[in-house]
Design a protein around this motif. Structure first.
Motif, short mmCIF file in Angstrom:
data_model
loop_
_atom_site.label_atom_id
_atom_site.label_comp_id
_atom_site.label_asym_id
_atom_site.label_seq_id
_atom_site.Cartn_x
_atom_site.Cartn_y
_atom_site.Cartn_z
N UNK A 497 -15.73 6.62 28.21
CA UNK A 497 -16.96 6.47 28.99
C UNK A 497 -18.05 5.93 28.08
N UNK A 498 -18.69 4.86 28.52
CA UNK A 498 -19.72 4.19 27.73
C UNK A 498 -20.89 5.13 27.45
N UNK A 499 -21.09 5.44 26.17
CA UNK A 499 -22.21 6.28 25.78
C UNK A 499 -21.86 7.72 25.47
N UNK A 500 -20.59 8.12 25.73
CA UNK A 500 -20.18 9.48 25.38
C UNK A 500 -20.10 9.64 23.86
N UNK A 501 -20.30 10.86 23.35
CA UNK A 501 -20.08 11.12 21.92
C UNK A 501 -18.65 10.79 21.53
N UNK A 502 -18.43 10.49 20.26
CA UNK A 502 -17.11 10.11 19.77
C UNK A 502 -16.08 11.20 20.05
N UNK A 503 -16.50 12.47 19.98
CA UNK A 503 -15.55 13.57 20.14
C UNK A 503 -15.52 14.12 21.56
N UNK A 504 -15.80 13.27 22.56
CA UNK A 504 -15.71 13.68 23.95
C UNK A 504 -14.78 12.75 24.70
N UNK A 505 -13.91 13.32 25.53
CA UNK A 505 -13.00 12.54 26.35
C UNK A 505 -12.87 13.21 27.70
N UNK A 506 -13.18 12.47 28.78
CA UNK A 506 -13.12 12.98 30.15
C UNK A 506 -13.94 14.27 30.27
N UNK A 507 -15.14 14.24 29.71
CA UNK A 507 -16.09 15.36 29.72
C UNK A 507 -15.59 16.57 28.91
N UNK A 508 -14.53 16.38 28.13
CA UNK A 508 -14.02 17.44 27.27
C UNK A 508 -14.62 17.26 25.87
N UNK A 509 -15.39 18.26 25.42
CA UNK A 509 -16.09 18.16 24.14
C UNK A 509 -15.20 18.62 22.99
N UNK A 510 -15.47 18.07 21.81
CA UNK A 510 -14.82 18.52 20.59
C UNK A 510 -13.37 18.12 20.45
N UNK A 511 -12.98 16.97 21.03
CA UNK A 511 -11.59 16.53 20.87
C UNK A 511 -11.37 16.06 19.43
N UNK A 512 -10.11 16.10 19.00
CA UNK A 512 -9.75 15.71 17.65
C UNK A 512 -9.06 14.35 17.63
N UNK A 513 -9.28 13.62 16.55
CA UNK A 513 -8.59 12.35 16.31
C UNK A 513 -8.68 11.38 17.49
N UNK A 514 -9.89 11.15 18.02
CA UNK A 514 -10.01 10.20 19.14
C UNK A 514 -9.77 8.77 18.70
N UNK A 515 -9.00 8.03 19.48
CA UNK A 515 -8.68 6.64 19.14
C UNK A 515 -8.65 5.79 20.39
N UNK A 516 -9.28 4.64 20.34
CA UNK A 516 -9.17 3.68 21.42
C UNK A 516 -7.87 2.89 21.28
N UNK A 517 -7.20 2.69 22.41
CA UNK A 517 -5.99 1.87 22.40
C UNK A 517 -6.36 0.41 22.65
N UNK A 518 -5.37 -0.44 22.66
CA UNK A 518 -5.60 -1.86 22.96
C UNK A 518 -5.50 -2.15 24.45
N UNK A 519 -5.38 -1.10 25.24
CA UNK A 519 -5.20 -1.27 26.69
C UNK A 519 -6.44 -0.82 27.45
#
Length: 564
Positions: A497-519
């Protein structure tokens, strides 16, 4: 609408205090102030007269007739509905019956289709103008292209826009002026009808944060009583209508708060609910007229001696097969779509079952998306997808006997082509996140409900009680047929999501090892559909609701309302 009337509406949109005084009967004739007064005098205010307010909302750029789902005799049935050229036909028919008619749209008019994305909404300016709306409210998705673009798009529309809770963000927490005028007034049949407009204050949380950067939203109760007082006592309005894009649960909650005293009706939007009989709350009546242009809400008010003495409401189905499309709108739609028509209608593959997104818990559309993500990234434990509501059904087979899935339908399902992102979370994080997500949907306090459905997932089975207390809904979680381990790390994927913190995914805070894929979501969907057609995306009961039917169609409870 005549050129005189359109010019008049544009001129009143800049009146002081943000109030637009709109008198359709006088404005149609001319814009001379003295003659306006004279024509008002000609109205026999001592005799009952009917005035009508027509409402569309959450059309989500669905310009053509489309398949629509109806719940009848405890099963889903489908028929064609909507389409802007057909909506205009209904508008014209109703205006011919009653010239004292006021037409509004209450948001999500610039998001939801490939045509909108390709033109960043610009194609819809002449279309909306040609529909001759009298008033607009920005919805939660009007910010999809950013604040500046939202201002340009809405500012380009000829009719006034109101929003009583969106402010310029001056930085460092400082709130500037309202972005749009706070209210407008319809002067008609000797009565003054005041309109206030409130959009969803949760936009910065529900949407990607960068979409609404530069905007401060406030809760309606912060200034509602003030503006009711202005309309009642300063402007001397005899009737007040709130046009809202808050969601039916939130609108009901607001209509039961003392700040809403003095508001007669809330004409709502956002949650695509189909209210056929007004919901009676402590201070106001609440309605919401569906989505995708499939319905028009019609509120009739009886005026006598400047007062409203009666009201009635109906939800009108835009039954396009039984209507003749408006020729001017039809030509405009063809022109605006011409460049993109071939790509929008390119068939990528087929489904063997109807595709829709109407049930709160699981749906074929979301199942297809999750299957595609799992197919592309089989090494990831859990695929996640947001609980979106938008996207009309796709149920009509073509000559093959199966249902075509087009490029355009991918944009209908997923207007934002987000990057697929992976991360790792503990079992404990997953459990806590699920409790929060379920509370967003089923909170006992209606004011705490978000506007979406249950979040979707694959690779995980969750059994839950929707109507339990906060933090006690989830009864069990299994991942790959094994009970969840609170301390174990699990891999997940979702959209960035554009503008979310690096350690947030799908509104889940504090995720580890976040990585963008090529897809991206679109590339995954396109590749999956092409290589695996025909598809049969039957919901797999990854989410199992224990205290309500799996065919639950609304999150609204405790009031006299049924979705159908």
């Amino acid at each position: 609408m005549s050129n005189n009337r359109r010019s008049f509406l544009k001129s009143v949109g800049t009146l002081g205090l943000g109030a637009a005084i709109i008198s359709p009967l006088s404005a149609i004739a001319n814009t001379n102030p003295s003659e306006e007064i004279d024509s008002e005098k000609e109205i026999e205010t001592n005799k009952p007269q009917t005035i009508s307010i027509l409402q569309t909302t959450d059309v989500h750029c669905q310009i053509h007739p489309h398949d629509e789902l109806f719940w009848e005799n405890e099963k889903a049935v489908f028929r064609k509905a909507g389409g802007y050229a057909y909506i205009k036909t209904v508008f014209n028919q109703l205006k011919k019956k009653n010239p004292n008619t006021f037409v509004i749209d209450t948001g999500d008019m610039f998001q939801g289709s490939e045509l909108s994305v390709k033109t960043t909404g610009e194609a819809f300016i002449p279309i909306l103008d040609a529909l001759e709306y009298d008033l607009y409210l920005p919805g939660n998705w009007e910010v999809i292209y950013g604040k500046k673009r939202m201002q340009t798009l809405l500012g380009s529309l000829s009719a006034p826009k109101i929003c009583t809770n969106m402010y310029h963000d001056l930085g460092e927490g400082k709130r500037g002026e309202l972005i749009f005028q706070p209210y407008t007034i319809w002067n008609i049949a000797g009565a003054k009808i005041g309109f206030l407009g409130y959009t969803d204050p949760l936009v910065p949380i529900r949407q990607s944060p960068n979409y609404s950067k530069g905007i401060i939203y406030t809760n309606p109760e912060e200034n509602l009583a003030h503006y009711v007082d202005v309309l009642r006592n300063q402007e001397q309005c005899s009737y007040i209508i709130m046009i809202a894009h808050l969601g039916l649960s939130q609108q009901i909650a607001l209509a039961n708060r003392p700040e809403c005293e003095g508001v007669n009706y809330i004409l709502g939007g956002d949650t695509h609910e189909r209210v056929r009989k007004p919901i009676l709350c402590k201070y106001s009546k609440v309605v919401e007229p569906g989505a995708f242009g499939s319905f028009i809400g019609k509120l009739d008010l009886t005026v006598q001696n400047g007062k409203i003495i009666n009201d009635s409401y109906e939800l009108i189905e835009v039954n396009s097969p039984k209507l003749k499309p408006d020729a001017k709108i039809q030509q405009l739609l063809t022109e605006k779509e011409a460049v993109y028509h071939e790509n929008i209608n390119q068939i990528l593959g087929y489904s063997t079952i109807p595709l829709y997104r109407y049930f709160v818990v699981e749906n074929p559309i979301d199942t297809m998306i999750l299957n595609a993500l799992n197919w592309k990234f089989p090494e990831i434990d859990i695929a996640l997808s947001n609980g979106f509501r938008f996207c009309p059904p796709k149920t009509t087979p073509d000559h093959t006997g199966n249902i075509p899935i087009t490029n355009g339908f991918i944009f209908d399902m997923l207007p934002v082509d987000s990057t697929v992102r992976t991360a790792k979370v503990t079992g404990k994080q997953l459990k806590n996140w699920l409790e929060k997500e379920l509370n967003n949907v089923f909170a006992k306090d209606a004011s705490k409900r978000f506007g979406g459905w249950v979040v979707k997932f694959k690779g995980m089975e969750v059994r839950f009680n929707a109507f339990a207390e906060m933090d006690n809904r989830v009864q069990s979680i299994t991942i790959k047929n094994t009970p969840i381990d609170p301390d174990k790390l699990y891999s997940i994927l979702a959209c960035e999501r554009d503008g979310d913190p690096v350690d947030m995914l799908c509104r889940m805070k504090g995720v580890l090892d976040p990585k963008n894929t090529n897809s991206t979501l679109h590339s995954v969907m396109s590749e999956y559909i092409k290589q695996n057609s025909p598809l049969t995306p039957t919901p797999q009961k990854n989410a199992i609701i224990l205290d309500a039917p799996e065919t639950l169609l609304t999150q609204v409870t405790g009031v006299d309302y049924t979705f159908r």
